[in-house]
Write a protein that holds these residues in place. Structure first.
Motif, PDB file in Angstrom:
ATOM      1  N   ALA A  64      23.317 -34.970 -12.972  1.00 16.87           N
ATOM      2  CA  ALA A  64      22.523 -33.432 -12.896  1.00 16.87           C
ATOM      3  C   ALA A  64      23.459 -32.579 -13.589  1.00 16.87           C
ATOM      4  N   THR A  65      22.826 -31.297 -13.942  1.00 17.17           N
ATOM      5  CA  THR A  65      23.596 -30.359 -14.523  1.00 17.17           C
ATOM      6  C   THR A  65      23.193 -29.138 -13.602  1.00 17.17           C
ATOM      7  N   LEU A  66      24.163 -28.119 -13.607  1.00 11.73           N
ATOM      8  CA  LEU A  66      23.996 -26.876 -12.777  1.00 11.73           C
ATOM      9  C   LEU A  66      23.626 -25.739 -13.853  1.00 11.73           C
ATOM     10  N   THR A  67      22.637 -24.841 -13.276  1.00 15.53           N
ATOM     11  CA  THR A  67      22.354 -23.794 -14.129  1.00 15.53           C
ATOM     12  C   THR A  67      23.324 -22.547 -14.101  1.00 15.53           C
ATOM     13  N   PRO A  68      23.343 -21.764 -14.985  1.00 10.24           N
ATOM     14  CA  PRO A  68      24.483 -20.739 -15.177  1.00 10.24           C
ATOM     15  C   PRO A  68      24.457 -19.931 -13.944  1.00 10.24           C
ATOM     16  N   GLN A  69      23.415 -19.667 -13.008  1.00 15.51           N
ATOM     17  CA  GLN A  69      23.744 -19.221 -11.746  1.00 15.51           C
ATOM     18  C   GLN A  69      24.117 -20.140 -10.657  1.00 15.51           C
ATOM     19  N   GLU A  70      23.759 -21.264 -10.893  1.00 15.18           N
ATOM     20  CA  GLU A  70      24.535 -22.210  -9.826  1.00 15.18           C
ATOM     21  C   GLU A  70      26.007 -22.398 -10.244  1.00 15.18           C
ATOM     22  N   THR A  71      26.323 -22.435 -11.184  1.00 17.36           N
ATOM     23  CA  THR A  71      27.632 -22.342 -11.771  1.00 17.36           C
ATOM     24  C   THR A  71      28.397 -21.378 -11.458  1.00 17.36           C
ATOM     25  N   ASN A  72      27.798 -19.873 -11.519  1.00 17.89           N
ATOM     26  CA  ASN A  72      28.510 -18.745 -11.079  1.00 17.89           C
ATOM     27  C   ASN A  72      28.656 -18.819  -9.363  1.00 17.89           C
ATOM     28  N   GLY A  73      27.715 -19.401  -8.845  1.00 20.46           N
ATOM     29  CA  GLY A  73      27.704 -19.436  -7.241  1.00 20.46           C
ATOM     30  C   GLY A  73      28.878 -20.224  -6.981  1.00 20.46           C
ATOM     31  N   LEU A  74      29.080 -21.523  -7.628  1.00 24.00           N
ATOM     32  CA  LEU A  74      30.306 -22.250  -7.373  1.00 24.00           C
ATOM     33  C   LEU A  74      31.474 -21.480  -7.463  1.00 24.00           C
ATOM     34  N   ASN A  75      31.443 -20.777  -8.675  1.00 20.72           N
ATOM     35  CA  ASN A  75      32.958 -19.883  -8.967  1.00 20.72           C
ATOM     36  C   ASN A  75      33.011 -19.010  -7.802  1.00 20.72           C
ATOM     37  N   VAL A  76      32.051 -18.026  -7.232  1.00 16.30           N
ATOM     38  CA  VAL A  76      32.133 -17.261  -6.337  1.00 16.30           C
ATOM     39  C   VAL A  76      32.648 -17.886  -5.153  1.00 16.30           C
ATOM     40  N   ASP A 130      23.833 -15.411  -6.625  1.00 12.65           N
ATOM     41  CA  ASP A 130      24.119 -16.866  -7.349  1.00 12.65           C
ATOM     42  C   ASP A 130      25.011 -17.827  -6.183  1.00 12.65           C
ATOM     43  N   LEU A 131      25.563 -17.101  -5.359  1.00  5.23           N
ATOM     44  CA  LEU A 131      26.664 -17.877  -4.100  1.00  5.23           C
ATOM     45  C   LEU A 131      25.292 -18.648  -3.472  1.00  5.23           C
ATOM     46  N   LYS A 132      24.186 -17.852  -2.893  1.00  7.45           N
ATOM     47  CA  LYS A 132      23.228 -18.592  -2.219  1.00  7.45           C
ATOM     48  C   LYS A 132      22.488 -19.733  -2.942  1.00  7.45           C
ATOM     49  N   ILE A 133      22.226 -19.565  -4.444  1.00  4.55           N
ATOM     50  CA  ILE A 133      21.478 -20.739  -5.185  1.00  4.55           C
ATOM     51  C   ILE A 133      22.436 -21.846  -5.460  1.00  4.55           C
ATOM     52  N   PHE A 134      23.760 -21.677  -5.265  1.00  2.63           N
ATOM     53  CA  PHE A 134      24.644 -22.750  -5.229  1.00  2.63           C
ATOM     54  C   PHE A 134      24.487 -23.540  -3.949  1.00  2.63           C
ATOM     55  N   LEU A 135      24.556 -22.632  -2.858  1.00  2.52           N
ATOM     56  CA  LEU A 135      24.872 -23.409  -1.593  1.00  2.52           C
ATOM     57  C   LEU A 135      23.507 -24.336  -1.273  1.00  2.52           C
ATOM     58  N   LEU A 136      22.566 -23.988  -1.865  1.00  2.00           N
ATOM     59  CA  LEU A 136      21.337 -24.618  -1.732  1.00  2.00           C
ATOM     60  C   LEU A 136      21.374 -25.905  -2.659  1.00  2.00           C
ATOM     61  N   ASP A 190      20.685 -15.611   3.671  1.00  2.00           N
ATOM     62  CA  ASP A 190      21.160 -14.145   3.126  1.00  2.00           C
ATOM     63  C   ASP A 190      21.843 -13.444   4.363  1.00  2.00           C
ATOM     64  N   ASP A 191      21.386 -13.434   5.511  1.00  2.00           N
ATOM     65  CA  ASP A 191      22.372 -12.951   6.528  1.00  2.00           C
ATOM     66  C   ASP A 191      23.576 -13.438   6.847  1.00  2.00           C
ATOM     67  N   VAL A 192      23.808 -14.762   6.535  1.00  2.00           N
ATOM     68  CA  VAL A 192      25.072 -15.231   6.508  1.00  2.00           C
ATOM     69  C   VAL A 192      26.085 -14.540   5.592  1.00  2.00           C
ATOM     70  N   ILE A 193      25.404 -14.790   4.135  1.00  2.00           N
ATOM     71  CA  ILE A 193      26.077 -14.255   3.230  1.00  2.00           C
ATOM     72  C   ILE A 193      26.794 -12.710   3.345  1.00  2.00           C
ATOM     73  N   ASN A 194      25.777 -11.926   3.857  1.00  2.00           N
ATOM     74  CA  ASN A 194      25.918 -10.551   4.204  1.00  2.00           C
ATOM     75  C   ASN A 194      27.024 -10.306   5.384  1.00  2.00           C
ATOM     76  N   HIS A 195      27.095 -11.156   6.049  1.00  5.76           N
ATOM     77  CA  HIS A 195      28.148 -11.200   7.366  1.00  5.76           C
ATOM     78  C   HIS A 195      29.585 -10.896   6.633  1.00  5.76           C
ATOM     79  N   TYR A 196      29.678 -12.191   5.555  1.00  4.13           N
ATOM     80  CA  TYR A 196      31.103 -12.526   5.176  1.00  4.13           C
ATOM     81  C   TYR A 196      31.427 -11.322   4.093  1.00  4.13           C
ATOM     82  N   SER A 197      30.295 -10.554   3.495  1.00  2.00           N
ATOM     83  CA  SER A 197      30.355  -9.934   2.574  1.00  2.00           C
ATOM     84  C   SER A 197      30.680  -8.593   3.082  1.00  2.00           C
TER      85      SER A 197
END
Length: 356
Positions: free
Chosen positions: A209-221, A335-341, A298-305
């Motif tokens: 499989a291949t990752l989208t640019p958004q998923e790739t950035n999410g992994l980098n984040v 993008d982090l959310k998209i990667f996590l999914l 989103d709530d989880v990501i906002n907590h850590y952010s």
């Protein structure tokens, strides 16, 4: 003629003796070995699963454990099974913040998802790690007054009088005795088969499989210590569990009321520490955290952010607690959310082997 008669009587005596021995000694079955089907990524990146010597995986044991897992017979009023709070459709978790026991009483912890349990190397189970081994963990819910509110004596009596279970226990463990230890061994065998390893990201790592640019950035984040900084507790692409299975205070509260690991160890330095859950199957396991306080990812990501709360035992890995968190941009959050999914495994929740 006399010789023939003597020979016949001799054979008959041997036959009778053999039959008498079979009648006096209980017949012992030999269950069929059924090793876990270890996914390629697991074999590549991590060591072998934890399988107790006295509880090897068998075809009959797994079948018995599955039947027990979905059977409300385990609860005092025959209304709730293990699967009531650990639903296959929710990656064997509960979509309610707190599960409701048979007496209508709410628990105070969110139901943990069940998968890849055979790779929990320290073998500490529950959010606070209060039980060692999967076999011992399975003992607890039956007698918990907030959950099934039963006794194992009652359960064993029901199993003994059941039209199917005596034969199933005999097939799984080699004799007809039914004990709570055998019941929880069977449950543990079934739970160890709950393996999730077919997400999009798994397939990406396998070159399928291949990752989208958004998923790739999410992994980098995720991997960037100056942005998401998530990998310390939840692993990286070389850790297909996506958790360190350790205990951390991740900055949920300034004042700690649920002591978590601290209540187990008695060490104040452990107050507010809870097991890091796997990031697999986040598409199915909401709500999140040990107390289910966050309804969405989103709530989880906002907590850590920007939502970290300082306390005496906050984990040193929460390095930006003074700023409230890692302060992600709107794009990095998305993008982090998209990667996590991409770590969610639809085939796992739809696997017929794991359904009732």
């Amino acid at each position: 003629m006399k010789t023939a008669l003597t020979y016949t009587l001799l054979i008959l005596c041997i036959f009778i003796t053999a039959c008498s021995k079979d009648d006096s000694e209980e017949y012992v079955n030999k269950p069929t070995a059924q090793p876990l089907d270890i996914p390629p990524l697991f074999a590549q990146f991590i060591i072998n699963p934890v399988i107790p010597i006295d509880n090897p995986q068998t075809l009959e044991g797994i079948a018995l454990g599955k039947k027990l897992f979905f059977d409300p017979l385990l609860s005092a009023n025959n209304t709730q099974a293990c699967a009531t709070c650990h639903s296959p459709q929710n990656a064997f978790s509960d979509n309610s913040q707190f599960s409701i026991g048979i007496d209508g009483i709410l628990g105070n912890r969110n139901s943990m998802p069940l998968f890849n349990l055979a790779w929990n190397y320290d073998e500490k189970f529950f959010w606070d790690g209060r039980v060692f081994s999967l076999e011992h963990q399975a003992l607890v819910p039956v007698e918990d007054p907030v959950e099934m509110h039963n006794t194992w004596e009652t359960v064993i009596s029901r199993l003994q009088q059941h039209p199917e279970y005596p034969n199933l226990f005999n097939s799984a463990f080699g004799d007809g005795m039914i004990t709570k230890e055998k019941a929880t061994k069977a449950l543990a065998q079934f739970e160890r088969t709950l393996i999730s390893a077919n997400s999009k990201f798994d397939n990406y790592l396998l070159g399928e499989a291949t990752l989208t640019p958004q998923e790739t950035n999410g992994l980098n984040v995720f991997m960037d210590e100056t942005r998401g900084d998530c990998f310390h507790c939840h692993g990286n692409p070389n850790n297909p569990l996506w958790t360190d299975n350790m205990f951390h205070n991740n900055g949920l509260d300034a004042t700690i009321t649920d002591l978590g690991l601290g209540a187990v160890t008695g060490d104040p330095a452990d107050n507010g520490k809870f097991k890091s859950p796997s990031l697999r199957n986040l598409a199915y396991t909401a709500p999140f955290m040990h107390d289910g306080r966050f309804a969405t990812l989103d709530d989880v990501i906002n907590h850590y952010s920007e939502g970290l709360q300082n306390s005496p035992t906050i984990d040193p890995l929460m390095k930006k607690v003074a700023q409230g968190g890692v302060q992600l941009s709107t794009q990095d959050k998305a993008d982090l959310k998209i990667f996590l999914l991409t770590l969610s495994d639809a085939s796992f929740i739809n696997n017929p082997e794991f359904q009732n």
